[in-house]
Design a protein around this motif. Structure first.
Motif, PDB file in Angstrom:
ATOM      1  N   GLN A   1       0.857  -1.195   0.000  1.00 55.22           N
ATOM      2  CA  GLN A   1       0.000   0.000   0.000  1.00 55.22           C
ATOM      3  C   GLN A   1       0.890   1.242   0.000  1.00 55.22           C
ATOM      4  OE1 GLN A   1      -0.180  -2.531   2.149  1.00 55.22           O
ATOM      5  NE2 GLN A   1      -2.225  -3.398   2.021  1.00 55.22           N
ATOM      6  N   TYR A   2       0.427   2.329  -0.614  1.00 57.90           N
ATOM      7  CA  TYR A   2       1.281   3.524  -0.640  1.00 57.90           C
ATOM      8  C   TYR A   2       1.337   4.169   0.742  1.00 57.90           C
ATOM      9  CZ  TYR A   2      -3.015   6.352  -1.174  1.00 57.90           C
ATOM     10  OH  TYR A   2      -4.228   6.930  -0.991  1.00 57.90           O
TER      11      TYR A   2
ATOM     12  N   SER B   1      -0.167  -1.081  -4.366  1.00 55.23           N
ATOM     13  CA  SER B   1      -1.336  -1.947  -4.533  1.00 55.23           C
ATOM     14  C   SER B   1      -2.621  -1.147  -4.308  1.00 55.23           C
ATOM     15  CB  SER B   1      -1.261  -3.146  -3.589  1.00 55.23           C
ATOM     16  OG  SER B   1      -1.251  -2.707  -2.255  1.00 55.23           O
ATOM     17  N   THR B   2      -2.546  -0.047  -3.531  1.00 54.64           N
ATOM     18  CA  THR B   2      -3.719   0.803  -3.331  1.00 54.64           C
ATOM     19  C   THR B   2      -3.685   2.019  -4.250  1.00 54.64           C
ATOM     20  OG1 THR B   2      -2.518   1.762  -1.485  1.00 54.64           O
ATOM     21  CG2 THR B   2      -4.219   0.157  -0.941  1.00 54.64           C
TER      22      THR B   2
END
Lengths: 275, 80
Positions: free
Chosen positions: A132-133, A144-145
């Motif tokens: 995720q960032y 992934s987000t």
């Protein structure tokens, strides 16, 4: 093959659990070499970490160690330092741990200027939970987000630490291990809140999503996006985009929190407080 | 799985390179960034110092190894 490293690690815990090519191990090496240069007694060192891949470092070093909750390494470390100011307290955090979940603790530890050394391993992503960032993911990069690219503006941790009041602020990379070792050494030696951000690689979560398949590709990218502070200062605003300056940004002397607290204790005792 | 406990030592008259194979994860960083192309990957991707005579003892492989799996030591020449 005995090296200085072997004197400071829990060998039975190796090989470490990090993915092949993970920069955490390179930073761990730099921390150990810096401590060895300072010839510190390892029983007087406390390493504190939060949650994340980088926080596993406390499991591998043979100091007094503490693995705490997500983002809360600095408050725990503050407690340790206040209870026993003679201990050398090192806090190892990841970018998410430091700037998102522990963001408030970070700025207030800097504001108080408590004598801790914060080492932030910035791999620009939440590696452990699947990419995720984070607040340090550069704008436009993928996570992934953020499958269409990250639209957030990222923090500049160096400027944040300076603005919040830290005594020592530096940035290094895993591509430049010698420089990183010396920056960490200076930070450890400095009285007050010291911050060293080390730009690191996460080939598995960050690299794969950003067209860098191998650890070597990631290290080459880190080399390309970083310039020395001196070169950076000559850059135009356009040239600065997407680049990071590395080196020492601030080293100033300001009374640290434990000293000020000692003075308060003395003052209270002079006025008849409990001894 | 039985773990390898092998430390491979390669030496010429100026340098000794040791590789701890059980700790190496074949990431390829040491091979890629050796300035003198001393290291060559074997069939598992682990480094072999095939061109050890070209080694300048810069120790960058050791400093960049995330797994503490490679060390470079200077060898003192003995007086005969």
């Amino acid at each position: 093959m005995k090296t200085v490293i072997n004197n400071y690690i829990r060998e039975e815990m190796f090989p470490n659990m990090w993915c092949p090519g993970c920069g955490n191990g390179i930073v761990l090496g730099a921390i150990i070499r810096a401590i060895d240069d300072l010839s510190w007694d390892k029983d007087k060192i406390v390493a504190v970490s939060g949650i994340g891949c980088s926080s596993r470092i406390t499991g591998y070093v043979d100091f007094c160690t503490m693995n705490t909750t997500h983002g809360r390494a600095l408050p725990f470390a503050t407690g340790i330092k206040m209870a026993n100011p003679d201990l050398k307290v090192i806090v190892v955090m990841g970018d998410g741990d430091c700037s998102a979940i522990g963001g408030n603790h970070f700025i207030h530890a800097a504001r108080r200027n408590i004598d801790l050394t914060a080492i932030i391993i910035n791999n620009m992503i939440y590696g452990m939970t699947g990419g995720q960032y984070s607040p340090l993911t550069p704008t436009g990069k993928y996570g992934s987000t953020a499958p269409y690219g990250n639209i957030d503006q990222s923090f500049d941790l160096v400027e944040l630490a300076i603005a919040a009041g830290a005594s020592y602020v530096a940035r290094g990379t895993v591509y430049n291990p010698r420089q990183s070792t010396s920056l960490i050494k200076n930070a450890l030696d400095k009285k007050g809140f010291s911050v060293v951000e080390i730009i690191s690689d996460c080939p598995v979560s960050y690299g794969k999503m950003n067209k860098m398949k191998s650890p070597a590709d990631m290290l080459k990218w880190i080399k390309d996006i970083t310039v020395s502070k001196k070169v950076w200062e000559g850059f135009s605003p356009d040239e600065k985009k997407g680049k990071y300056a590395i080196g020492e940004f601030l080293s100033k002397d300001r009374p640290d929190y434990t000293e000020l607290y000692e003075e308060i204790i003395k003052k209270a005792q002079e006025r008849g407080g409990n001894k | 799985m039985k773990q390898e406990k092998l430390i491979e030592v390669y030496q010429n008259n100026s340098v000794k390179i040791s590789i701890r194979r059980e700790w190496c994860k074949s990431c390829g960083i040491c091979v890629e960034f050796c300035p003198k192309d001393v290291l060559v990957p074997d069939n598992q991707g682990k480094p072999i110092p095939e061109n050890i005579d070209a080694c300048i003892k810069c120790s960058l492989c050791e400093l960049r190894c995330p797994d503490f799996a490679i060390t470079v030591e200077g060898v003192e020449e003995k007086d005969e």
